[in-house]
Design a protein around this motif. Structure first.
Motif, mmCIF file in Angstrom:
data_model
loop_
_atom_site.group_PDB
_atom_site.id
_atom_site.type_symbol
_atom_site.label_atom_id
_atom_site.label_comp_id
_atom_site.label_asym_id
_atom_site.label_seq_id
_atom_site.Cartn_x
_atom_site.Cartn_y
_atom_site.Cartn_z
ATOM 1 N N PRO A 155 17.781 -85.589 -31.414
ATOM 2 C CA PRO A 155 17.804 -84.475 -30.475
ATOM 3 C C PRO A 155 19.224 -84.179 -29.975
ATOM 4 C CG PRO A 155 16.953 -86.448 -29.425
ATOM 5 C CD PRO A 155 17.241 -86.807 -30.846
ATOM 6 N N THR A 156 19.587 -82.926 -29.904
ATOM 7 C CA THR A 156 20.855 -82.541 -29.291
ATOM 8 C C THR A 156 20.573 -81.577 -28.155
ATOM 9 O OG1 THR A 156 21.094 -80.694 -30.809
ATOM 10 C CG2 THR A 156 22.172 -82.744 -31.424
ATOM 11 N N VAL A 190 12.314 -88.805 -17.539
ATOM 12 C CA VAL A 190 12.343 -88.835 -19.004
ATOM 13 C C VAL A 190 12.727 -90.212 -19.516
ATOM 14 C CG1 VAL A 190 13.606 -87.997 -21.011
ATOM 15 C CG2 VAL A 190 12.887 -86.411 -19.257
ATOM 16 N N ARG A 191 11.964 -90.692 -20.507
ATOM 17 C CA ARG A 191 12.347 -91.966 -21.136
ATOM 18 C C ARG A 191 12.831 -91.743 -22.552
ATOM 19 N NH1 ARG A 191 8.120 -95.587 -17.870
ATOM 20 N NH2 ARG A 191 9.669 -96.354 -16.400
ATOM 21 N N GLY A 192 12.547 -90.582 -23.146
ATOM 22 C CA GLY A 192 13.014 -90.290 -24.499
ATOM 23 C C GLY A 192 12.780 -88.829 -24.811
ATOM 24 N N LEU A 193 13.349 -88.361 -25.896
ATOM 25 C CA LEU A 193 13.171 -86.959 -26.305
ATOM 26 C C LEU A 193 12.425 -86.922 -27.631
ATOM 27 C CD1 LEU A 193 16.545 -85.174 -25.474
ATOM 28 C CD2 LEU A 193 14.416 -85.097 -24.203
ATOM 29 N N ARG A 203 24.152 -96.734 -22.057
ATOM 30 C CA ARG A 203 23.074 -97.028 -23.011
ATOM 31 C C ARG A 203 21.988 -95.960 -22.942
ATOM 32 N NH1 ARG A 203 23.486 -102.331 -21.233
ATOM 33 N NH2 ARG A 203 21.657 -102.087 -19.909
ATOM 34 N N ASP A 204 21.645 -95.583 -21.719
ATOM 35 C CA ASP A 204 20.564 -94.645 -21.463
ATOM 36 C C ASP A 204 20.870 -93.265 -22.083
ATOM 37 O OD1 ASP A 204 18.291 -93.626 -20.160
ATOM 38 O OD2 ASP A 204 19.484 -92.974 -18.455
ATOM 39 N N ILE A 220 19.016 -91.383 -25.200
ATOM 40 C CA ILE A 220 18.426 -90.045 -25.087
ATOM 41 C C ILE A 220 18.979 -89.133 -26.183
ATOM 42 C CG2 ILE A 220 18.481 -87.925 -23.703
ATOM 43 C CD1 ILE A 220 17.956 -89.464 -21.269
ATOM 44 N N TYR A 221 20.272 -89.214 -26.429
ATOM 45 C CA TYR A 221 20.877 -88.324 -27.419
ATOM 46 C C TYR A 221 20.987 -88.969 -28.797
ATOM 47 C CZ TYR A 221 21.675 -85.092 -23.680
ATOM 48 O OH TYR A 221 21.466 -84.216 -22.648
#
Ligand code: ZN
Ligand code: ZN
Ligand code: FE
Length: 749
Positions: free
Chosen positions: A98-99, A141-144, A440-441, A445-446
């Motif tokens: 994801p971007t 949000v924990r992930g995309l 790290r977070d 995510i990215y």
């Protein structure tokens, strides 16, 4: 009728903000067929129908976009009609990296507020009400891609009624990931020494505790706050004592705008900032001080309710103005985990209002003010993070770690500079952990690997952020502190090739020569680099870091080499013994450093004007001096001559001391000093006449100085508005300089 087709790609913050249902409803209005879906770059739409309807649809997509959407780019090309009659929403697929920037947290919208207080609504008084136009995002949000199973709402399956809304494209809650209700969602729990209650009673109990003068720990959107009645001086005194926060100003949340108007002076721009979706703390001039809230300060930080919980507390009998301060001890990061909060706030809070929805990451309140008529962000956090603040030409990913004070980090991914939330002061172990966690977070995510990134960091060898850089990757780039300040201003305007004069003025930053810089002038561009062309005359600084806490200690250094000074241990100066001891350090050249810090010059003048005690928070003496200067009539400035690139503070300080000794009012002396600094900085800027002047560094938080500079430099003066002027903005400048150094490296290779 001739049917045509268009393929429309929209980039920016367009996921998790209700963009797909919005496009769906719009397509229905114009009778179009096709589909809308999220992809890894944003939103993609395939639409077909009559040509004029399609054109109207495209215009409306931009003109009426959902309030939280930030469209960075929209591209449309002709497609091939496929004979689609219906318009549908495609589910998102978790495929490529994801971007897509995730949306910041958004304050409760008007439609949700109306339901919150409608006894006939099924979410009447439900503290987690939200919809596609509002509610938490980044903090859950924990992930995309952004979907419910990848948020902290994963543990609460939707009830049938919520599910119907979630699945109905015509509903305001269509695909609103955090939706919930009394039947299926989390609740709040009130706990104090004697009892424990869950549900609406918890909120009523907390409101009553606040009204009684208790200090209550409240779980909000991005962490815990400590709250108490802003008009109860005993509650405030208790909070200050327990939190070890002697004088640092507290922010106040008010029930509604009318209360804000009664406490501070607001213009239209400040009102708009208060009511904006980000709902920052807005600094504005206090009408009459609330005792103990912001001692010795002409400004007060005010905010409006931004979570449904806040609105409910005010509706349940909480005082109409409450102190709301980050729940932590001293300058440690804000508590956001329930167990941590209970442990660390046990001796501080009389009661807890604990929300059951977990917080994925800590996000402090943002701080903003209207500066020279422009909304200006001073601390970029909730409501802003993790937005893209600027773009650089596309290149490999970069992590910029910022500085050790007011730490915040930035990521460069696909040419977008994404700035993190405020992290804190890395002198504290908890903040160092928070910084590493945030790296790290954001990388997770990215979906980037820190070891594959170029890591930009401050050039200070002793900074914790410098040590972290070396742990993260072998590819690191040290960026000099003050060049990063200047670059952050340029980055905001994306004027990377423009040759500018840079003024970087702050308390402390590691210089090229290993001395402490802070009154610096550069010429150059982000693309080619910055040369130092001028600076404040250097002074000895006894005792290093302690000199930043004691204005008389800075004064001992700056005054050491000057002749003809009055006796500063006598009235009206009455410098305490620390002054003499610090002079001894300089004379014997023990623990004395060399500095060009303009921040310390402000401290020196504050000491000469009467601020001779210890500072209890950063920048306190300079703020005190600014407020004295504001109370004075307009006066002539003191001499502050520039010769061979050096601004000589000698004649300036001699004038200050002589006039104070002669009995001139401290306010007038402070004012004449501010005028002198503005004149001095203008003469530095005029080393390169006509060029834009990019100014950054904590000294420019001084609103009076900025006004005086604007009067002298006019539109030449560039001050940051989206990137903090303090060290909180360093990461953005480091990111921009690193992006261009990587490009230069590639070209040379
Ligand atoms: Zn809403
Ligand atoms: Zn439900
Ligand atoms: Fe700085």
């Amino acid at each position: 009728m001739l049917r045509v087709a268009r393929v429309i790609r929209i980039r920016g913050t367009v996921q998790g903000v209700g963009f797909r249902p919005f496009a769906y409803r719009l397509a229905h209005r114009y009778g179009l067929g096709g589909w809308v879906g999220n992809d890894e770059a944003g939103v993609e739409i395939h639409a077909e129908g009559a040509e004029e309807d399609l054109a109207a649809f495209e215009r409306a997509l931009v003109a009426h976009a959902p309030p939280a959407a930030q469209i960075a780019a929209i591209e449309a090309v002709d497609g091939r009609p496929a004979g689609l009659a219906a318009f549908v929403i495609r589910p998102s697929d978790a495929g490529q990296a994801p971007t897509v920037p995730i949306s910041p947290d958004i304050a409760t919208c008007q439609a949700c507020l109306a339901e919150l207080f409608d006894p006939g609504d099924r979410r009447y008084r439900y503290p987690y009400i939200n919809c596609t136009d509002c509610g938490p995002r980044y903090s859950i949000v924990r992930g995309l891609p952004y979907d419910r199973p990848r948020t902290t709402m994963a543990g609460w399956p939707m009830c049938a009624a919520c599910r119907r809304e979630y699945d109905d494209p015509a509903n305001r809650r269509f695909h609103a990931q955090p939706i919930a209700c009394h039947a299926c969602g989390p609740a709040y729990v009130f706990e104090d020494a004697s009892w424990h209650v869950r549900g609406d009673g918890a909120i009523v109990a907390a409101a009553r505790a606040l009204a009684r003068g208790a200090v209550v720990a409240l779980k909000g959107i991005g962490g815990y706050h400590l709250a108490c009645d802003a008009r109860d001086r005993h509650a405030i005194a208790a909070l200050r004592e327990r939190k070890f926060r002697k004088e640092r100003p507290f922010a106040v949340m008010v029930r509604e705008l009318a209360i804000a108007e009664s406490l501070v002076v607001l213009d239209d721009a400040a009102r708009a900032l208060l009511r904006s979706q980000a709902r920052p703390i807005v600094l504005a001039r206090a009408r009459s001080p609330l005792p103990g809230v912001a001692p010795d300060n002409v400004e007060l930080g005010i905010m409006l309710p931004y979570a449904p919980l806040h609105s409910l507390l005010f509706a349940s009998g909480a005082p109409d103005a409450i102190v709301l301060t980050s729940a932590n001890r001293s300058s440690e990061p804000i508590a956001y985990d329930d167990d941590d909060a209970r442990a660390s706030l046990a001796g501080i809070a009389d009661a807890f209002l604990v929300g059951e929805r977990p917080i994925a990451r800590r996000v402090d309140d943002s701080i903003a003010r209207v500066s020279l008529g422009t909304p200006t962000v001073l601390r970029r956090s909730r409501g802003f993070a993790p937005q893209v603040v600027a773009r650089v030409p596309e290149g490999p990913p970069i992590i910029a770690l910022g500085g050790d004070l007011k730490n915040a980090i930035a990521l460069v991914i696909g040419g977008a500079i994404v700035a993190s939330q405020h992290i804190g002061d890395l002198a504290y172990a908890a903040a160092r952990d928070a910084c590493a966690t945030t790296v790290r977070d954001l990388c997770s995510i990215y979906a980037i690997d820190p070891a594959a990134c170029l890591i930009a960091h401050d050039a200070h060898v002793g900074y914790a952020s410098t040590a972290l850089a070396a742990e993260l990757s072998t590819r690191t780039l040290a960026v000099q502190h003050h060049r990063a300040h200047v670059a952050s201003v340029v980055a905001e305007r994306e004027a990377y090739a423009t040759v500018v004069v840079g003024l970087a003025c702050d308390g402390t930053g590691y210089g090229d020569d290993g001395t402490i810089w802070g009154g610096e002038c550069f010429a150059g561009s982000v693309a080619r680099g910055f040369d130092r062309i001028g600076h404040l005359r250097s002074a000895p600084l006894p005792g290093g870091d302690a000199a930043a806490r004691y204005p008389v200690q800075a004064a001992a250094g700056f005054l050491f080499e000057l002749d003809g000074l009055p006796d500063l241990e006598a009235e009206p100066f009455a410098f305490p013994p620390r002054y003499r001891l610090a002079r001894e350090l300089v004379r014997r050249d023990v623990r004395s450093f060399t500095t060009t810090s303009l921040g310390r010059l402000f401290d020196t003048v504050a000491a000469l004007c009467g601020f001779t005690r210890e500072m209890t928070f950063e920048g306190q003496a300079a703020m005190w001096l600014e407020h004295r200067a504001r109370s004075s009539r307009e006066v002539e400035g003191y001499p502050f001559p520039l010769a061979r690139g050096e601004l000589d503070y000698g004649p300036l300080l001699q004038s200050v001391a002589a006039e104070r000794a002669a009995g001139r009012a401290p306010g007038e002396v402070a004012r004449a000093f501010h005028v002198a600094v503005a004149d001095g900085l203008t003469s530095l800027a005029n080393l390169r006449p006509g060029l834009p002047v990019a100014a950054s560094g904590g000294v420019f938080q001084n609103a009076l100085l900025c006004e005086l500079l604007r009067a002298r430099l006019g539109e030449r003066l560039w001050l940051p508005t989206r990137v903090p002027v303090s060290d909180g903005g360093l990461c953005v400048g480091q990111a921009a300089l690193a992006a261009f150094s990587a490009r230069r490296g590639q070209k040379e290779a």
